[in-house]
Each structure stands twice: as structure tokens, then as C-alpha cells.
Design a protein around this motif. Structure first.
Motif, PDB file in Angstrom:
ATOM      1  N   MET A   1       0.831  -1.202   0.000  1.00 52.14           N
ATOM      2  CA  MET A   1       0.000   0.000   0.000  1.00 52.14           C
ATOM      3  C   MET A   1       0.868   1.257   0.000  1.00 52.14           C
ATOM      4  N   GLU A   2       1.893   1.267  -0.842  1.00 54.34           N
ATOM      5  CA  GLU A   2       2.810   2.397  -0.861  1.00 54.34           C
ATOM      6  C   GLU A   2       2.168   3.628  -1.476  1.00 54.34           C
ATOM      7  N   CYS A   3       2.633   4.787  -1.029  1.00 55.48           N
ATOM      8  CA  CYS A   3       2.117   6.067  -1.517  1.00 55.48           C
ATOM      9  C   CYS A   3       3.276   7.036  -1.680  1.00 55.48           C
ATOM     10  N   TYR A 148      -0.874   2.687  -4.450  1.00 62.89           N
ATOM     11  CA  TYR A 148      -2.320   2.746  -4.288  1.00 62.89           C
ATOM     12  C   TYR A 148      -2.789   4.139  -3.871  1.00 62.89           C
ATOM     13  N   GLY A 149      -1.948   4.874  -3.183  1.00 59.54           N
ATOM     14  CA  GLY A 149      -2.323   6.231  -2.793  1.00 59.54           C
ATOM     15  C   GLY A 149      -2.483   7.172  -3.970  1.00 59.54           C
ATOM     16  N   SER A 150      -1.960   6.788  -5.143  1.00 59.99           N
ATOM     17  CA  SER A 150      -2.069   7.653  -6.319  1.00 59.99           C
ATOM     18  C   SER A 150      -3.515   7.847  -6.764  1.00 59.99           C
ATOM     19  N   TYR A 151      -4.385   6.845  -6.486  1.00 60.32           N
ATOM     20  CA  TYR A 151      -5.790   6.966  -6.868  1.00 60.32           C
ATOM     21  C   TYR A 151      -6.422   8.188  -6.210  1.00 60.32           C
ATOM     22  N   ALA A 170       1.374  24.598  -1.249  1.00 59.19           N
ATOM     23  CA  ALA A 170       1.735  23.238  -1.644  1.00 59.19           C
ATOM     24  C   ALA A 170       1.718  22.298  -0.443  1.00 59.19           C
ATOM     25  N   ILE A 171       2.220  22.756   0.694  1.00 57.05           N
ATOM     26  CA  ILE A 171       2.190  21.945   1.909  1.00 57.05           C
ATOM     27  C   ILE A 171       0.750  21.640   2.308  1.00 57.05           C
ATOM     28  N   GLU A 172      -0.107  22.629   2.176  1.00 62.70           N
ATOM     29  CA  GLU A 172      -1.527  22.421   2.490  1.00 62.70           C
ATOM     30  C   GLU A 172      -2.141  21.379   1.563  1.00 62.70           C
ATOM     31  N   LEU A 173      -1.767  21.418   0.277  1.00 60.18           N
ATOM     32  CA  LEU A 173      -2.283  20.441  -0.681  1.00 60.18           C
ATOM     33  C   LEU A 173      -1.735  19.040  -0.370  1.00 60.18           C
ATOM     34  N   VAL A 174      -0.472  18.950  -0.008  1.00 56.86           N
ATOM     35  CA  VAL A 174       0.103  17.660   0.385  1.00 56.86           C
ATOM     36  C   VAL A 174      -0.644  17.090   1.583  1.00 56.86           C
ATOM     37  N   ASP A 175      -0.959  17.939   2.545  1.00 57.13           N
ATOM     38  CA  ASP A 175      -1.714  17.484   3.723  1.00 57.13           C
ATOM     39  C   ASP A 175      -3.108  16.997   3.331  1.00 57.13           C
ATOM     40  N   LYS A 176      -3.712  17.657   2.360  1.00 53.54           N
ATOM     41  CA  LYS A 176      -5.022  17.216   1.876  1.00 53.54           C
ATOM     42  C   LYS A 176      -4.917  15.828   1.242  1.00 53.54           C
ATOM     43  N   CYS A 177      -3.851  15.612   0.482  1.00 61.27           N
ATOM     44  CA  CYS A 177      -3.644  14.305  -0.147  1.00 61.27           C
ATOM     45  C   CYS A 177      -3.449  13.223   0.910  1.00 61.27           C
TER      46      CYS A 177
END
Length: 219
Positions: A1-3, A148-151, A170-177
Motif C-alpha cells: 500500500m505504498e504512496c 495505491y495512494g495515487s488513486y 503546496a504543503i496544504e495540498l500535500v496534507d489534503k492528499c
């Protein structure tokens, strides 16, 4: 389950990866750093078979260092990405060919089962991100992901990504992901590491650890 995922903003590139070392149904550790610093202004994030991931990224790192030692100048991010792609392509073509048998019947696989996101910053070209998969496909991208995290991370970045994003955005978007991965993926990795490269160099930004996140939210 790598991301593993990353994006390019206004003068920087950011890469995030889970920190779980997993084999079958077992989690061996939750602090595996899958983002390697190639040199002062390059990062390489990798997913895939643990042995291949570690061995191949170290091989690329040492060869990038060797080039700089021999020539007195570092490889550009584009050159490092093309070198990496070339090594994967060479290894892929060293697999013995038996036209009458499938790979599954022969028990033969690609020598390096590894997928890579390479981020870097060059004075002339600025920040860049390269997508390199296990069959030696190379693309320069604004955003990319493996595992799997790419989905979930790709769809989140498609919705919120802008090419002129600041580091904070960008950090905020990474946190959302990361939040989306944790919410949606049936077996989500608990911890992530985030690294940034810009004109000031490649560096670790933060770890997103689930226990600390919960503690912080409850305070």
C-alpha cells in the motif's frame, strides 16, 4: 500500500512518501525514509520492492556523486533523470529472452521493480519533477504519484493544483492528499515524510505521524 507523490510549485518541488516497510501482511517498521537526497539540489523518491528500491536509488546516488567528482560540475535534474531511465532500460533488456514462454512461466521479472519521482532545482531551468516507472518510461510532469495512494492523491491534486502555488499552499495540498489517503485507502500507511527542493537546496520539511496528528488535534 505504498504512496509516493509530488508536485512542482513556484520555484520549488515537493515530494511526499509513506514511511512503512511492509512485507506481505507484516509491517516491519513505520519510519522508513523512501526519499533520498541525491545531491544538494536533487531528491529521488521511490516505491517498489524494498531491496530494489534501496539498491537502485543508492546506485543512482553514487553515480551522480561520481560524475560530479570526475567532472567538477553536478548533473542537471534532466540529465540525472535520463541517466536513471537509461539504467532501468538497460537492466530491463538484460532479461534473458525465451519467446515461447511467458515471464510468469519462466519466473523472470524486471531486475529493478522500482518506480521513481525525481525532483530537482537548476539555476537555468528552475524546479522540475520527473516520472520514471519500472519499465523505463520517463516524463517531465507538474505532478505525479505512484502506489495505491495515487488513486486519491492524483485526483486531489487535479482538483486543487496550480502551477503558481507557494510553498505554504503546496504543503496544504500535500496534507489534503495525506488526509484523503488515510480516509479512503483500506489499509492506509500511518506516517509520511515530506521533502522540498528549491534554490536553497534539498531538505526535509516535516513528518506527518498519525499519533502526533491525533494528539495535536485533540489539544
Amino acid at each position: 500500500m505504498e504512496c509516493v507523490f509530488g508536485l512542482v510549485g513556484n520555484g520549488f518541488a515537493i515530494v511526499a512518501a509513506d514511511t512503512s516497510a511492509v512485507h506481505s501482511i507484516l509491517v516491519h517498521k513505520n519510519n522508513e525514509d523512501k526519499i533520498m537526497v541525491l545531491d544538494s539540489h536533487k531528491l529521488i523518491a521511490a516505491s517498489g520492492e524494498p531491496g530494489d528500491r534501496v539498491q537502485f536509488t543508492e546506485y543512482v546516488q553514487k553515480n551522480v556523486s561520481l560524475y560530479q567528482f570526475r567532472n567538477g560540475i553536478p548533473l542537471t535534474t534532466a540529465a540525472a533523470a535520463n541517466f536513471t531511465r537509461g539504467e532501468l532500460a538497460t537492466a530491463l533488456r538484460k532479461v534473458t529472452s525465451f519467446p515461447t514462454l511467458s515471464y510468469e512461466l519462466r519466473g523472470v521479472r524486471n531486475p529493478y521493480s522500482v518506480n521513481i519521482l525525481m525532483a530537482g532545482y537548476d539555476k537555468e531551468a528552475g524546479a522540475s519533477l520527473y516520472y520514471i516507472d519500472y519499465i523505463a518510461t520517463l516524463h517531465k510532469v507538474d505532478k505525479g504519484a505512484f502506489g495505491y495512494g495515487s488513486y486519491f492523491s492524483l485526483s486531489t491534486m487535479d482538483r486543487h493544483y496550480r502551477s503558481d502555488m507557494s510553498v505554504e499552499e503546496a504543503i496544504e495540498l500535500v496534507d489534503k492528499c495525506i488526509l484523503e489517503i488515510r480516509s479512503r485507502l483500506v489499509i492506509a500507511p500511518p506516517n509520511f515524510v515530506i521533502k522540498i527542493v528549491d534554490k536553497d537546496g534539498a531538505r526535509e520539511h516535516a513528518w506527518r505521524q498519525s499519533v502526533q496528528d491525533v494528539t495535536t488535534a485533540s489539544v
